[in-house]
Scaffold this motif. Structure first.
Motif, mmCIF file in Angstrom:
data_model
loop_
_atom_site.group_PDB
_atom_site.id
_atom_site.type_symbol
_atom_site.label_atom_id
_atom_site.label_comp_id
_atom_site.label_asym_id
_atom_site.label_seq_id
_atom_site.Cartn_x
_atom_site.Cartn_y
_atom_site.Cartn_z
ATOM 1 N N LEU A 1 0.825 -1.198 -0.260
ATOM 2 C CA LEU A 1 -0.079 -0.115 -0.012
ATOM 3 C C LEU A 1 0.839 1.225 -0.136
ATOM 4 O O LEU A 1 1.888 1.192 0.666
ATOM 5 C CB LEU A 1 -0.899 0.075 1.048
ATOM 6 N N SER A 2 0.621 2.291 -0.869
ATOM 7 C CA SER A 2 1.044 3.577 -0.798
ATOM 8 C C SER A 2 0.069 4.546 -0.985
ATOM 9 O O SER A 2 -0.894 4.132 -1.105
ATOM 10 C CB SER A 2 2.361 3.669 -1.814
ATOM 11 N N ASP A 3 0.528 5.859 -0.800
ATOM 12 C CA ASP A 3 -0.609 6.816 -0.958
ATOM 13 C C ASP A 3 -1.182 6.939 -2.337
ATOM 14 O O ASP A 3 -2.121 7.360 -2.638
ATOM 15 C CB ASP A 3 0.168 8.294 -0.685
ATOM 16 N N LEU A 4 -0.475 6.212 -3.377
ATOM 17 C CA LEU A 4 -0.846 6.487 -4.828
ATOM 18 C C LEU A 4 -1.451 5.109 -5.375
ATOM 19 O O LEU A 4 -2.504 5.282 -5.945
ATOM 20 C CB LEU A 4 0.273 6.649 -5.735
ATOM 21 N N TYR A 5 -1.143 4.236 -4.742
ATOM 22 C CA TYR A 5 -1.749 2.754 -5.389
ATOM 23 C C TYR A 5 -1.764 1.634 -4.256
ATOM 24 O O TYR A 5 -1.078 1.741 -3.318
ATOM 25 C CB TYR A 5 -0.702 2.026 -6.381
#
Length: 313
Positions: free
Chosen positions: A139-143
């Motif tokens: 998980l990241s802030d973008l995807y």
């Protein structure tokens, strides 16, 4: 991992990192889903022991906590004979006490793969740059690509086929939506998106989703009207309106998302066979109990499928 033969033809994913489904084509994504389903059948239903990762280890970096990501990775990797190593922000100070470059090089010598659940997508890109082993985006802030594989495996199991389905996202223009946008068209899935004004998806990801939709002959709709998005849909999807790190915005966000709660009334304009997905954890303002605990809700099979799809990353 490659078990059995696919009608799709040869697909070689060995040694590749998994940061975003933007980097994977239709056949590769279908291959991942096929192998995940095959592993699930062999291990869960046929009780086969498949020590495909015997002697291998995975370093699990968690800047953000998670029930499903941790449990799915630890149980899934263990079921294949591997050894998971869990590292919290107290165990590893990524980019603080030790640079991302040094961390990537150290973990490359100590493990065979890294799963990192982080705040900034840039952190993952830095790890990939300096690691000699694959990096998985937990998980990241973008995807949030591992979630989307679980979602599509769940829908594939329920409907029998993905091609031609219409999925409607009603909620925030966040990382989970971004991953849907990078994947749906490649699987022949129409995507309808409703977000409040000011909470739109990333503009560059919108452009890519529009391009993919045109390339694969699917429909892609952006609107601020939840009813318009839900109309004629097979699947209604939402997610948390307040992600970790956004707690100070909670009151304003709940106000801005007024009217976005998914209810049976929302589903009344969808297709008769409509179902519901939510990647959890869920708050009642996002979806009411009548939908969440109904036979239409696939959220718990969806949560379990995180285990089977994480195995193929």
């Amino acid at each position: 991992i490659c078990i059995g033969a696919l009608a799709l033809g040869p697909v070689n994913l060995k040694g590749r990192s998994f940061l975003t489904l933007k980097d994977f084509n239709s056949d590769e994504i279908k291959h991942l889903l096929w192998v995940a389903g095959d592993l699930k059948h062999r291990i869960k239903h046929e009780k086969q022991y498949l020590p495909l990762l015997q002697g291998k280890s995975i370093a699990m970096i968690f800047e953000k906590r998670s029930t499903r990501t941790r449990m799915s990775t630890e149980t899934g990797f263990s079921l294949l004979g591997g050894h998971p190593c869990f590292l919290t922000s107290q165990d590893i100070h990524l980019g603080v006490n030790e640079s991302s470059t040094d961390t990537a090089r150290v973990l490359s010598g100590l493990s065979d793969i890294v799963l990192a659940r982080v705040y900034s997508h840039t952190t993952l890109e830095e790890l990939v740059k300096d690691a000699s082993i694959p990096i998985i985006n937990g998980l990241s802030d973008l995807y949030h690509p591992i979630q989307i594989l679980a979602d599509f495996l769940t829908l594939q199991e329920h409907y029998g086929s993905l091609s031609g389905l219409t999925v409607s996202w009603i909620g925030d223009g966040n990382n989970v939506l971004h991953s849907f946008m990078m994947t749906a068209a490649k699987l022949g899935v129409h995507l309808r998106v409703a977000t409040p004004k000011g909470y739109d998806p990333d503009s560059s990801i919108i452009q890519e989703a529009q391009r993919l939709s045109k390339q694969h002959g699917t429909q892609f709709l952006l609107t601020s009207d939840p009813v318009e998005a839900a109309r004629g849909s097979n699947v209604l999807v939402t997610d948390t309106w307040v992600s970790m790190g956004q707690e100070e915005e909670k009151k304003q966000r709940i106000k801005d998302f007024l009217g976005y709660q998914i209810t049976m009334q929302t589903g009344s304009v969808a297709k008769p066979d409509w179902t519901f997905l939510h990647c959890l954890p869920r708050k009642q303002e996002e979806v009411d109990d009548q939908v969440f605990y109904s036979p239409r809700s696939l959220v718990f099979p969806e949560a379990e499928n995180r285990k089977w799809t994480i195995m193929v990353n």
